[in-house]
Write a protein that holds these residues in place. Structure first.
Motif, PDB file in Angstrom:
ATOM      1  N   GLN A   2       0.874  -1.226   0.065  1.00 17.61           N
ATOM      2  CA  GLN A   2       0.065  -0.049  -0.028  1.00 17.61           C
ATOM      3  C   GLN A   2       0.862   1.167  -0.057  1.00 17.61           C
ATOM      4  O   GLN A   2       0.603   2.268  -0.635  1.00 17.61           O
ATOM      5  N   ALA A   3       1.912   1.271   0.782  1.00 20.41           N
ATOM      6  CA  ALA A   3       2.774   2.161   0.738  1.00 20.41           C
ATOM      7  C   ALA A   3       3.390   2.792  -0.386  1.00 20.41           C
ATOM      8  O   ALA A   3       3.408   3.795  -0.949  1.00 20.41           O
TER       9      ALA A   3
ATOM     10  N   LYS B  41       2.613   1.489  -3.598  1.00 23.00           N
ATOM     11  CA  LYS B  41       1.652   1.839  -4.543  1.00 23.00           C
ATOM     12  C   LYS B  41       0.894   3.250  -4.309  1.00 23.00           C
ATOM     13  O   LYS B  41       0.850   4.151  -5.427  1.00 23.00           O
ATOM     14  N   PHE B  42       0.658   3.642  -3.104  1.00 24.36           N
ATOM     15  CA  PHE B  42      -0.035   5.128  -2.852  1.00 24.36           C
ATOM     16  C   PHE B  42       1.153   5.987  -2.913  1.00 24.36           C
ATOM     17  O   PHE B  42       0.612   7.111  -4.137  1.00 24.36           O
ATOM     18  N   GLU B  43       2.273   5.972  -3.057  1.00 28.21           N
ATOM     19  CA  GLU B  43       3.269   7.213  -3.230  1.00 28.21           C
ATOM     20  C   GLU B  43       3.477   7.128  -4.662  1.00 28.21           C
ATOM     21  O   GLU B  43       3.769   8.145  -5.163  1.00 28.21           O
ATOM     22  N   ASP B  44       3.523   6.017  -5.156  1.00 31.79           N
ATOM     23  CA  ASP B  44       3.665   5.626  -6.615  1.00 31.79           C
ATOM     24  C   ASP B  44       2.734   6.544  -7.596  1.00 31.79           C
ATOM     25  O   ASP B  44       2.878   7.072  -8.539  1.00 31.79           O
ATOM     26  N   GLU B  45       1.358   6.213  -7.227  1.00 31.10           N
ATOM     27  CA  GLU B  45       0.220   6.585  -8.103  1.00 31.10           C
ATOM     28  C   GLU B  45      -0.306   7.730  -7.426  1.00 31.10           C
ATOM     29  O   GLU B  45      -1.443   8.211  -8.297  1.00 31.10           O
ATOM     30  N   VAL B  46      -0.607   7.997  -6.274  1.00 28.54           N
ATOM     31  CA  VAL B  46      -1.454   9.036  -5.859  1.00 28.54           C
ATOM     32  C   VAL B  46      -0.628  10.274  -5.259  1.00 28.54           C
ATOM     33  O   VAL B  46      -0.624  11.270  -5.931  1.00 28.54           O
ATOM     34  N   ALA B  47       0.019  10.285  -4.219  1.00 31.37           N
ATOM     35  CA  ALA B  47       0.811  11.479  -3.462  1.00 31.37           C
ATOM     36  C   ALA B  47       2.060  10.788  -2.725  1.00 31.37           C
ATOM     37  O   ALA B  47       1.939   9.850  -2.012  1.00 31.37           O
ATOM     38  N   VAL B  48       2.860  11.555  -2.527  1.00 32.89           N
ATOM     39  CA  VAL B  48       4.140  11.233  -1.601  1.00 32.89           C
ATOM     40  C   VAL B  48       3.860  11.917  -0.329  1.00 32.89           C
ATOM     41  O   VAL B  48       3.439  13.171  -0.453  1.00 32.89           O
ATOM     42  N   SER B  49       4.058  11.452   0.623  1.00 33.32           N
ATOM     43  CA  SER B  49       3.600  11.787   2.143  1.00 33.32           C
ATOM     44  C   SER B  49       4.759  12.903   2.427  1.00 33.32           C
ATOM     45  O   SER B  49       5.933  12.674   1.905  1.00 33.32           O
TER      46      SER B  49
END
Ligand code: UP5
Ligand code: MG
Length: 282
Positions: free
Chosen positions: A186-187, A189-197
């Motif tokens: 999840q970490a 995929k989310f940072e690759d495709e949605v937004a970087v924390s």
């Protein structure tokens, strides 16, 4: 003794001087002073080279091994990643911690003080589960009851939709993503495709304290996972699956820890200080 040595050496010294005079007068060798000068120059440059070498050895080591290089590359990749939303478009803070650590409670305070949008992955999943049009209702219900992690595609789609909606409806671009990512896939995929924390706010809390809080909340929450059996499974999933995510972000110096075994207002003081220090209070 000394007189004897002088006696023995005198003929030899005389011979050397005579040879030297003859060679010089024959024009085959430079005068003695020039030889001394050349000797001093050679010795001097030798000393300089030795000194430079020893200085070089004292310099801090700059070369890195192949293994160190790979580690550094991974670290920078994680640190300077770009997602679908650019880092100037949105500010995402992940909020992680064990079940009942107080994530939701503190997120409400940050929303009030600093105007963030609070997106609890667990709340979004529970809403989806209740949606009669959703094909994932049953699946989500069983994962939550068992304290397991719902397949990432479902959760990420829900989060992304909620982010787009908040931007469109309220124009807010600051997000607290609570209870997510709780698994490595999840970490990434989310940072690759949605937004970087921006960073991860991590709530540290002893299990005994969390258990007491959850059993108390379970008396009225109506949550299917607020019972002793589910809580035990949630604790195990957190240790085995979610802690590696915290460690992963720690390698990029992107974790801020909060000690939660304290009254709510004391915990919030720590949280508030972090947001101010990070410049996310405006
Ligand atoms: N409380 C809070 N702070 C206190 C304090 N300092 N002193 C005394 N009491 C305090 O708080 C819990 C209780 O403690 C409340 O009664 C509160 O008043 C009191 P809360 O703020 O609700 O804690 P929180 O950390 O948010 O606990 P929560 O139960 O929500 O944590 P979980 O992470 O377990 O739950 P979540 O809803 O995030 O996830 C549930 C399930 O959804 C997961 O187990 C999983 O199956 C699924 N899920 C996924 O599959 N994928 C995801 O990405 C996310 C969830
Ligand atoms: Mg919560």
């Amino acid at each position: 003794m000394f007189a004897l040595r002088r006696q023995l050496l005198r003929p030899a010294r005389g011979t050397l001087n005579a040879l030297s005079r003859r060679a010089y007068s024959a024009g085959r060798q430079e005068p003695p002073k020039m030889r001394y000068f050349a000797l001093v120059a050679v010795l001097g440059s030798g000393a300089f080279v030795l000194a430079a070498n020893s200085l070089d050895r004292k310099k801090p080591k700059t070369e890195i091994t192949e293994e160190e290089y790979e580690r550094e590359k991974q670290r920078n990749k994680l640190k300077y990643k770009q997602g679908a939303f650019g880092s100037d478009e949105v500010s995402v803070v992940f909020v992680l911690g064990g079940p009942g650590a107080g994530k939701g409670t503190q997120c409400a305070n940050i929303v009030n003080d600093f105007g963030f949008v609070h997106l609890s992955a667990g709340d979004l999943l529970r809403e989806e589960q209740k949606n009669p049009d959703s094909k994932y209702g049953e699946l989500i219900a069983s994962y939550i009851r068992e304290g397991k992690i719902v397949p990432q595609e479902i959760t990420i789609a829900l989060l992304q939709k909620a982010m787009k909606q908040a931007i469109a409806d309220k124009g807010i671009t600051k997000f607290l993503v609570d209870g997510f990512p709780r698994k490595m896939d999840q970490a990434i995929k989310f940072e690759d495709e949605v937004a970087v924390s921006k960073f991860t706010l991590f709530f540290e809390c002893p299990e005994q304290v969390m258990l007491k809080r959850l059993l108390e909340r379970g008396k009225s929450s109506g949550r299917t996972d607020d019972n002793a059996e589910s809580i035990k499974k949630r604790f195990r999933t957190f240790e085995e699956t979610s802690m590696p995510v915290v460690k992963y972000f720690e390698t990029a110096d992107k974790v801020e820890k909060v000690h939660c075994d304290q009254p709510k207002d004391k915990v919030y003081q720590q949280v508030r200080d972090i947001f101010i220090r990070k410049g996310l209070d405006k």
